[in-house]
Design a protein around this motif. Sequence first.
Motif, short mmCIF file in Angstrom:
data_model
loop_
_atom_site.label_atom_id
_atom_site.label_comp_id
_atom_site.label_asym_id
_atom_site.label_seq_id
_atom_site.Cartn_x
_atom_site.Cartn_y
_atom_site.Cartn_z
N ILE A 271 0.83 -1.20 0.00
CA ILE A 271 0.00 0.00 0.00
C ILE A 271 0.87 1.25 0.00
N GLY A 272 1.89 1.26 0.86
CA GLY A 272 2.76 2.42 0.95
C GLY A 272 3.52 2.69 -0.33
N GLN A 273 4.02 1.66 -0.97
CA GLN A 273 4.76 1.85 -2.23
C GLN A 273 3.85 2.43 -3.31
N LEU A 274 2.63 1.95 -3.36
CA LEU A 274 1.68 2.48 -4.34
C LEU A 274 1.40 3.95 -4.07
N LEU A 275 1.13 4.28 -2.81
CA LEU A 275 0.87 5.67 -2.45
C LEU A 275 2.08 6.55 -2.71
N GLY A 276 3.27 6.05 -2.41
CA GLY A 276 4.47 6.83 -2.64
C GLY A 276 4.67 7.19 -4.10
N GLY A 277 4.44 6.23 -4.97
CA GLY A 277 4.57 6.49 -6.40
C GLY A 277 3.56 7.52 -6.88
N ILE A 278 2.33 7.39 -6.41
CA ILE A 278 1.28 8.33 -6.83
C ILE A 278 1.59 9.74 -6.31
N LEU A 279 1.99 9.86 -5.05
CA LEU A 279 2.27 11.16 -4.47
C LEU A 279 3.47 11.83 -5.15
N ALA A 280 4.52 11.06 -5.41
CA ALA A 280 5.70 11.64 -6.06
C ALA A 280 5.38 12.08 -7.47
N GLN A 281 4.58 11.28 -8.17
CA GLN A 281 4.22 11.62 -9.53
C GLN A 281 3.34 12.88 -9.58
N SER A 282 2.48 13.04 -8.61
CA SER A 282 1.51 14.14 -8.63
C SER A 282 2.02 15.43 -7.98
N PHE A 283 2.83 15.28 -6.91
CA PHE A 283 3.19 16.47 -6.13
C PHE A 283 4.70 16.69 -5.95
N GLY A 284 5.52 15.80 -6.48
CA GLY A 284 6.95 15.99 -6.39
C GLY A 284 7.63 14.98 -5.48
N ILE A 285 8.97 14.96 -5.56
CA ILE A 285 9.77 13.94 -4.89
C ILE A 285 9.61 13.96 -3.37
N THR A 286 9.42 15.13 -2.78
CA THR A 286 9.35 15.19 -1.31
C THR A 286 7.95 14.89 -0.77
N ALA A 287 6.95 14.83 -1.64
CA ALA A 287 5.58 14.62 -1.17
C ALA A 287 5.43 13.34 -0.33
N PRO A 288 6.03 12.21 -0.73
CA PRO A 288 5.90 11.00 0.11
C PRO A 288 6.50 11.18 1.51
N TRP A 289 7.56 11.99 1.63
CA TRP A 289 8.16 12.22 2.94
C TRP A 289 7.21 13.03 3.82
N TRP A 290 6.56 14.04 3.24
CA TRP A 290 5.59 14.82 4.01
C TRP A 290 4.40 13.96 4.42
N PHE A 291 3.97 13.09 3.54
CA PHE A 291 2.90 12.16 3.87
C PHE A 291 3.33 11.26 5.03
N ALA A 292 4.56 10.74 4.96
CA ALA A 292 5.06 9.85 6.01
C ALA A 292 5.16 10.59 7.34
N PHE A 293 5.62 11.83 7.29
CA PHE A 293 5.73 12.63 8.52
C PHE A 293 4.36 12.86 9.14
N ALA A 294 3.41 13.32 8.36
CA ALA A 294 2.09 13.62 8.89
C ALA A 294 1.38 12.35 9.36
N GLY A 295 1.42 11.31 8.53
CA GLY A 295 0.73 10.07 8.88
C GLY A 295 1.29 9.41 10.12
N SER A 296 2.61 9.34 10.23
CA SER A 296 3.22 8.71 11.41
C SER A 296 3.03 9.57 12.66
N ALA A 297 3.05 10.89 12.51
CA ALA A 297 2.84 11.77 13.67
C ALA A 297 1.43 11.61 14.22
#
Length: 415
Positions: A365-391
């Motif tokens: 699930i995470g790999q799929l989301l990471g690819g979609i987020l990076a493709q749509s919003f840029g390379i750092t988008a998955p990191w921001w998602f990871a930060f917010a989601g884990s927090a």
Amino acid sequence: MSRIGEWIAPRRLGPDFRWLLASSWTSNIGDGIALAASPLLIASLTSSPLLVAAGAAMQFLPWLLFGLFAGAVADRYDRRTLVMLANGSRAVVVAGLVGFLVTGQATVGIVLAVAFLYGTAEVFADTAGSTLLPMIVRGADLGVGNARLQAGFLVGNQLAGPPLGAFLFAAGAFWPFLVQILCVTLAVLLIARIARTTKSDDDAPVTVRGGRPIREGLRWLRGNPPVRTLVVIILVFNVTWAAPWSILVLYATERLGMGPVGFGALTTASAIGGIAATVAFGWLERRLSFATLMRVCLTLEVLMHLGFAVTTVPAVALAIMVGFGAYAFVWATISTTVRQRLVPLPLQGRIAAVNMVGVFGGLVIGQLLGGILAQSFGITAPWWFAFAGSAITLVVIWRSISAIAAAPPAADAPR
């Protein structure tokens, strides 16, 4: 036994633990060799990104298909024998691949089929293998036992195995897989020396009314809040972790400008951090409670996702990766130890399997989301998602961590 030998495998853990440790370390070296050699082999046979990605997917698919069934099997039959049979099957499958390579008949389809069969055997080997430690050491020694097993994974699977696999592949496509066969075969011989394992049926029974074995395990899990919460934590944090890690190579090359060598350095830095944590784990376990260590580890993961999101400096990223490897090792050791203490021996296989299905399900699930987020919003988008989601997740489960760490051990847990 020398001082180093006593530190690696303390005498109080017994000879069976030493055989288990030697088998695990040997098997991990073989797996680490394949970790580098398998994608190199597929890439040498095709230039299709889809087929290369399919090779990686074969690591996860068998867990999703057979993980729960493997857990039920591990709780029904002699676990040591299951590990030996599954590892023996892995050796046979790889031997078939070597035959195709030597005769020049290997194709991408054959390699993918081998990867799937190998991954399937690995599901049964890892599930049954994860139940052996609680059967041969006391509950008080599970922490150090898991730490030593995790160290073998770090050194063999992540640090030493991959470069050796790449070197052997350069010498000839079949060489890394031939060495892998030798490693897996030796692991079978070593595990055969373990004396104290029995059928789960011989252990104290766990009464769960009405249902097949898999359903019984799931019903027990649903009725045990500490273990259930721990499994959910692992699932969610694997989703948030896998999202940025799925595009790590792009992050390293495009944002940090590190190139292929720098990307390799990031993964090596993680292994170095894990090895450092191996040395420090005993000290940490004696001085800090498991609840404190769990909170510190999860908090560091939140902060390090943030660090990756904002930095553009390679040296900072390398330092963060060392820290990641350290706390990830501590978390993996503690979470495994806590689960093994809380789960009755007859259910160890099924609950471990549910945990692993959660791990690999979260990765997919995470790999799929990471690819979609990076493709749509840029390379750092998955990191921001990871930060917010884990927090957010950490805030929700913060108080539950104390209940998980303080829960009483199962009645038949090793003392």
